[in-house]
Design a protein around this motif. Structure first.
Motif, PDB file in Angstrom:
ATOM      1  N   ARG A 346       0.237   1.962 -10.563  1.00  0.00           N
ATOM      2  CA  ARG A 346       1.697   1.413 -10.367  1.00  0.00           C
ATOM      3  C   ARG A 346       1.718   0.218 -11.410  1.00  0.00           C
ATOM      4  O   ARG A 346       1.666  -1.037 -10.885  1.00  0.00           O
ATOM      5  CB  ARG A 346       1.207   0.911  -8.903  1.00  0.00           C
ATOM      6  N   TYR A 348       4.358  -1.135 -12.319  1.00  0.00           N
ATOM      7  CA  TYR A 348       5.709  -1.802 -12.032  1.00  0.00           C
ATOM      8  C   TYR A 348       5.260  -3.335 -11.435  1.00  0.00           C
ATOM      9  O   TYR A 348       5.999  -4.308 -11.525  1.00  0.00           O
ATOM     10  CB  TYR A 348       6.703  -1.146 -11.136  1.00  0.00           C
ATOM     11  N   ARG A 401      11.209  15.524 -14.836  1.00  0.00           N
ATOM     12  CA  ARG A 401      10.715  15.348 -13.418  1.00  0.00           C
ATOM     13  C   ARG A 401       9.222  15.318 -13.050  1.00  0.00           C
ATOM     14  O   ARG A 401       8.854  14.576 -12.313  1.00  0.00           O
ATOM     15  CB  ARG A 401      11.449  16.536 -12.484  1.00  0.00           C
ATOM     16  N   MET A 405       7.271  12.048 -11.751  1.00  0.00           N
ATOM     17  CA  MET A 405       6.564  12.144 -10.480  1.00  0.00           C
ATOM     18  C   MET A 405       5.036  11.548 -10.505  1.00  0.00           C
ATOM     19  O   MET A 405       4.503  10.958  -9.539  1.00  0.00           O
ATOM     20  CB  MET A 405       6.483  13.610  -9.827  1.00  0.00           C
ATOM     21  N   TYR A 407       4.558   8.597 -12.502  1.00  0.00           N
ATOM     22  CA  TYR A 407       4.732   7.304 -12.954  1.00  0.00           C
ATOM     23  C   TYR A 407       3.790   6.456 -12.386  1.00  0.00           C
ATOM     24  O   TYR A 407       3.195   5.649 -13.398  1.00  0.00           O
ATOM     25  CB  TYR A 407       6.211   6.988 -12.604  1.00  0.00           C
ATOM     26  N   ASN A 408       3.275   6.638 -11.437  1.00  0.00           N
ATOM     27  CA  ASN A 408       2.028   5.793 -10.955  1.00  0.00           C
ATOM     28  C   ASN A 408       0.977   5.898 -11.422  1.00  0.00           C
ATOM     29  O   ASN A 408       0.029   5.039 -11.186  1.00  0.00           O
ATOM     30  CB  ASN A 408       2.357   5.696  -9.420  1.00  0.00           C
ATOM     31  N   HIS A 409       0.682   6.871 -12.271  1.00  0.00           N
ATOM     32  CA  HIS A 409      -0.676   7.243 -12.829  1.00  0.00           C
ATOM     33  C   HIS A 409      -0.584   6.727 -14.257  1.00  0.00           C
ATOM     34  O   HIS A 409      -1.723   6.804 -14.834  1.00  0.00           O
ATOM     35  CB  HIS A 409      -1.085   8.637 -12.712  1.00  0.00           C
TER      36      HIS A 409
ATOM     37  N   GLY B  33       8.636  14.973  -4.474  1.00  0.00           N
ATOM     38  CA  GLY B  33       7.796  13.786  -4.794  1.00  0.00           C
ATOM     39  C   GLY B  33       6.672  13.766  -3.945  1.00  0.00           C
ATOM     40  O   GLY B  33       6.499  14.307  -2.952  1.00  0.00           O
ATOM     41  N   TYR B  34       5.441  12.963  -4.296  1.00  0.00           N
ATOM     42  CA  TYR B  34       4.217  12.812  -3.625  1.00  0.00           C
ATOM     43  C   TYR B  34       4.165  11.675  -2.479  1.00  0.00           C
ATOM     44  O   TYR B  34       3.352  11.271  -2.184  1.00  0.00           O
ATOM     45  CB  TYR B  34       3.314  12.652  -4.832  1.00  0.00           C
ATOM     46  N   TYR B  35       5.347  11.096  -2.168  1.00  0.00           N
ATOM     47  CA  TYR B  35       5.289   9.725  -1.293  1.00  0.00           C
ATOM     48  C   TYR B  35       6.063  10.090   0.032  1.00  0.00           C
ATOM     49  O   TYR B  35       7.122   9.487   0.207  1.00  0.00           O
ATOM     50  CB  TYR B  35       5.806   8.695  -2.191  1.00  0.00           C
ATOM     51  N   GLU B 201      11.064   8.927  -4.633  1.00  0.00           N
ATOM     52  CA  GLU B 201      10.367  10.533  -5.355  1.00  0.00           C
ATOM     53  C   GLU B 201       8.974  10.042  -5.972  1.00  0.00           C
ATOM     54  O   GLU B 201       8.166  10.585  -5.873  1.00  0.00           O
ATOM     55  CB  GLU B 201      11.419  11.182  -6.092  1.00  0.00           C
ATOM     56  N   GLY B 203       7.523   7.152  -6.147  1.00  0.00           N
ATOM     57  CA  GLY B 203       6.787   6.052  -5.662  1.00  0.00           C
ATOM     58  C   GLY B 203       6.750   4.809  -6.296  1.00  0.00           C
ATOM     59  O   GLY B 203       5.928   3.724  -6.119  1.00  0.00           O
ATOM     60  N   VAL B 226       3.425   3.671   0.497  1.00  0.00           N
ATOM     61  CA  VAL B 226       2.650   4.946   0.953  1.00  0.00           C
ATOM     62  C   VAL B 226       1.768   5.230   0.087  1.00  0.00           C
ATOM     63  O   VAL B 226       1.967   5.226  -1.261  1.00  0.00           O
ATOM     64  CB  VAL B 226       3.442   5.861   1.686  1.00  0.00           C
ATOM     65  N   GLU B 227       0.598   5.885   0.398  1.00  0.00           N
ATOM     66  CA  GLU B 227      -0.436   6.371  -0.695  1.00  0.00           C
ATOM     67  C   GLU B 227       0.275   7.834  -1.006  1.00  0.00           C
ATOM     68  O   GLU B 227       1.092   8.512  -0.412  1.00  0.00           O
ATOM     69  CB  GLU B 227      -1.671   7.148   0.263  1.00  0.00           C
ATOM     70  N   GLU B 228      -0.250   8.201  -1.946  1.00  0.00           N
ATOM     71  CA  GLU B 228       0.501   9.476  -2.913  1.00  0.00           C
ATOM     72  C   GLU B 228      -0.330  10.779  -1.956  1.00  0.00           C
ATOM     73  O   GLU B 228      -1.509  10.715  -1.552  1.00  0.00           O
ATOM     74  CB  GLU B 228      -0.340   9.625  -4.290  1.00  0.00           C
TER      75      GLU B 228
END
Lengths: 579, 263
Positions: A346, A348, A401, A405, A407-409, B33-35, B201, B203, B226-228
């Motif tokens: 995360r 951001y 895409r 998806m 992004y947070n990793h 997406g995963y959220y 989408e 997160g 939320v968690e993934e």
């Protein structure tokens, strides 16, 4: 929760002009008459211009700052939104070319009161002592006409005035400590610390960054929302808009915003400048008479204005008898190295600028290139990251895409590598004109052998760190960061534009004070150094007093440091100094 | 949420991502997406007024097409459907891309520079249409918008790869192909990832002033995030954009230095 919600509606709704979420400013400010001869007109109210106006007005000079962009009300004008923040950047047309063209705009150019200090990430490392003598040490680049020790007192002052948060012991260059404590770590900082530590590389966590880690006066602490380069609505990140401009106005400085300076006027008979022409916010042409002119337009607009001010006696551009105006433009290598981690990051959250290492900053005889680089955290928000993934990974379509998806990793580090000054890396005038009928800047940029070797080595090192942090996939985007040079200072009038106080060699009452006067750039972010140089130039001008206005005499005696000119409440307050 | 969309014809089924286990098209979702259940807009009462105004305007107001001709707009829609496909979204939750690009070109907004070898952005878009149409005619003797999804994707892939063949050589002589591609992709991603539905989408927490983030480490969600929850999906069978191609930066000139201004 109702109290919070109420306060959300509060600022901006009551016609109060906000600078950050708590600080407000009283208008109207002092207004000088057009035909009134003022002492100094400062062209561009950015990192340097803000400090100059503050110091000179506090010392009692009549000063006017003319700024092309708006005087921001941070509550009304700024948003926590990437796509909604374009107006912070200089997005008027420029042409960029050469073998390795630079991206401009959002990447490195500000517009509006505060200039680039509004959208910088606010990393504030000092330059190292070696930066001031690169030519003597390594036979490349240029020596500065001053040493680190000349600038050190101003580094110390500005670190308090911003102020800077960071570790109590910063080990690189001239070791020192910071007045505000380090910030807590975010996901990107943790990956940098982990990667560096696994490789035995020392690392600095939580700064140095000009973002408040605790509240001070009418400025609250950082809330870690991650929108630093979209302008800090909180008022935690330093910009001259909130650190120096309010004190300047309180001391009688005037700032004319949305005014584009088109020409500096020169009287050939006496070889002195007399004032500036500008187009005001209504589109009317105006003239401001001044006893002296300081150009603080940064590395593209400063040379552009000097070149556009060519006149009888200075046919190749004002103060350009050396043919150096526009030359020796520098950007730093700013490759972004992104790594994908199994666990979420995360990125951001937390300021993009919050951990770094300068372990590779200096020339290392074991490497076959001169000078070095830093490794820093960056925290690209989604749009910036998607663009980086396009370049770094070739992402598009369903691949884009899928990448996004995840992004947070991802975590991202920035290489900050020293690129040397080269004469053909330069700003010239293009044929095409802007909305004011002024010829736009053409920027030419090309990497040389030392630059390429340094970037290759640095990029590989950053990738090693990202792998050592545990990233399973590591990709990189080649890019550049920052802009300096193009009106460099030096001792020799034949090879530089200004002397060590920013005075042009050619014209005794014309000064340049901003990033464009840097002869070399190190691998430190330039913002702190630009403001420190502005404070030093201000002290010189104040010491010289009326001599600047009445005489062409060039007194090269350094001026005493004047900490009493700092904005109120900033000097000498609670500084842990272990150095 | 995430219920299958009804009334989808066979063509739109072909364009859907697949469930790798069943090989069947995945149902269209309100929110891919995963959220699942994460909504940035649900937090808008905690945003400052200026940000809320800006983001809501983006959600509720789609600018009219003013720069592109109707024919160009159709062509651009066809291109954008590949650069940023949204066939996994229910139609009501697809994010307008082309109107945002059109608005920028109509208002003459630039990124603050033009590469010396590139024409102005609007001209670059028009040259791009010309080139893509020439490539479609040369390779398939049909208009680009009449080609199947797979053939369209393949033509755009050759531009992505900067290997357009000789289909439109005379147009690509007028502008560097990789810079054209970067221009289009950057404009498309800016339109898509500026939208709060895209934030949901991926997160991304979105605006967080004045409330702030509290959990900075280890990717931990705020109480309102939320968690993934990952699921597997494959790109539609005809799509060629989901392979990890060679980085564009491998070409002589870097296409996208620092557009995002990260440091």
């Amino acid at each position: 929760m109702s109290a919070i919600v109420d306060s959300i509606e509060g600022p901006g709704a009551d016609h109060v002009h906000y600078l950050g979420s708590m600080q407000t400013i009283e208008f109207p400010m002092k207004r000088y008459e057009e035909n009134e001869e003022i002492d100094y007109v400062v062209v561009g109210v950015g990192a340097a211009g803000g400090v100059l106006l503050q110091r000179l007005s506090r010392a009692g000079f009549k000063v006017v700052g003319i700024e092309a962009g708006p005087f921001w009300d941070t509550e009304r004008d700024w948003v926590s939104d990437e796509a909604g923040s374009h107006q912070l950047y200089w997005e008027d047309m420029r042409v960029t070319g050469g073998k390795n063209p630079l991206a401009l705009g959002a990447n490195n150019c500000g517009k509006g009161v505060g200039g680039g200090s509004v959208h910088w990430a606010a990393f504030t490392p000092r330059f190292h002592p070696s930066d001031f003598e690169v030519y003597s040490r390594d036979g490349v680049g240029a020596d500065w006409p001053i040493s680190y020790w000349d600038l050190k007192p101003y580094y110390q002052l500005l670190e308090l005035e911003m102020p800077v948060a960071g570790p109590a012991w910063y080990p690189w260059g001239d070791p020192h400590g910071y007045p505000f404590g380090p910030h807590p770590m975010g996901g990107v900082g943790n990956t940098l610390i982990r990667g560096c530590t696994n490789l035995g590389i020392p690392v600095s966590a939580g700064g140095p960054v000009a973002i408040l880690s605790g509240s001070r006066g009418d400025r609250p602490h950082c809330i870690y929302r991650g929108f630093c380069i979209q302008g800090c609505k909180v008022g935690a990140k330093a910009s001259t808009l909130i650190t120096h401009v309010p004190d300047a106005l309180a001391n009688g400085a005037e700032i004319r915003d949305r005014c584009m300076v088109s020409r500096i006027h020169h009287d050939k008979k006496i070889n002195r400048v007399t004032g500036v022409s500008y187009i005001d916010s209504e589109g009317c042409g105006r003239f401001q008479k001044a006893k002296a002119v300081i150009v603080s337009g940064y590395a593209i607009e400063t040379p552009r204005l000097l070149l556009n001010s060519a006149c009888d006696g200075y046919e190749n551009g004002l103060a350009n008898s050396s043919d150096t105006v526009g030359r020796y433009l520098m950007a730093q290598a700013g490759n972004v190295i992104a790594g994908r981690f199994d666990e979420p990051v995360r990125m951001y959250k937390a300021p993009p600028a919050h951990a770094l290492t300068e372990e590779f900053y200096e020339t290392d005889p074991k490497r076959d290139f001169a000078r070095g680089f830093a490794i820093q955290t960056v925290g690209p928000l989604p749009i910036a990251f998607a663009k980086q993934m396009m370049a770094a990974r070739g992402s598009w379509g369903w691949g884009m895409r899928r990448t996004m998806m995840d992004y947070n990793h991802w975590s991202a580090f920035g290489l900050l590598g020293e690129i040397l000054p080269w004469p053909e890396n330069r700003v010239t005038l293009a044929e095409e004109k802007d909305q004011f009928g002024l010829r736009v800047a053409h920027v030419n940029f090309e990497l040389h052998e030392n630059d390429k070797m340094l970037i290759e080595f640095g990029r590989n090192k950053v990738e090693q760190v990202m792998h050592a942090a545990g990233a399973e996939e590591v990709v990189q985007e080649a890019r550049y960061a920052h802009l300096v040079g193009a009106a460099r200072m030096g001792k020799d009038p034949a090879t530089s534009v200004v002397d060590c106080f920013g005075r042009t060699h050619d014209i005794a009452n014309l000064f340049v004070c901003d990033g464009s006067i840097l002869p070399t750039q190190g691998s430190a972010n330039p913002g702190l150094t630009i403001q420190a140089l502005a404070a030093r130039t201000a002290d010189y001008l104040i010491s010289q007093g009326e001599i600047i206005f009445n005489s062409d005499r060039r007194d090269m005696t350094p001026a005493p440091v004047r900490p009493e000119l700092s904005p109120p409440g900033t000097h000498g307050v609670g500084v842990p100094r272990f150095a | 949420m995430n219920s299958p969309h009804e009334n989808c014809d066979a063509d739109s089924l072909d364009r859907r991502p697949l469930d790798p286990n069943s090989g069947q098209p995945l149902p269209e979702r309100e929110q891919p997406g995963y959220y699942p259940g994460f909504s940035t807009l649900s937090q808008q009462r905690y945003w400052d007024a200026a940000t809320r105004r800006k983001v809501l305007e983006r959600v509720h107001e789609t600018p009219p097409i003013r720069f592109f001709t109707p024919e160009e707009a159709r062509m651009m829609e066809a291109i954008a459907a590949h650069v940023l496909p949204q066939d996994d979204r229910v139609p009501a939750r697809r994010i307008p891309i082309v109107p945002r690009i059109d608005e920028r070109l109509h208002k003459g907004r630039t990124a603050g520079y033009r590469f010396a070898k590139m024409p102005p952005d609007g001209d670059a878009y028009r040259l791009g249409f010309q080139a893509i149409e020439l490539m479609a005619q040369k390779n398939h003797a049909r208009a680009f918008i009449e080609l199947t999804w797979g053939k369209q994707d393949a033509i755009l892939k050759t531009i992505h790869d900067a290997k357009p063949g000789d289909g439109a050589a005379e147009v690509w002589e007028k502008m560097p192909i990789h810079r054209y591609w970067a221009l289009v992709v950057q404009d498309c991603v800016e339109a898509y990832y500026s939208h709060p539905w895209a934030w949901d989408e991926i997160g991304f927490g979105g605006p967080a002033y004045p409330r702030a983030y509290m959990r900075l480490e280890h990717g931990e969600p705020e109480p309102w995030e939320v968690e993934e929850q990952r699921y597997a999906w494959e790109a539609p069978p005809d799509a060629v954009s989901d392979s990890k191609g060679p980085a564009i930066a491998a070409h002589g000139e870097h296409p996208s230095q620092g557009q995002g201004g990260t440091h």
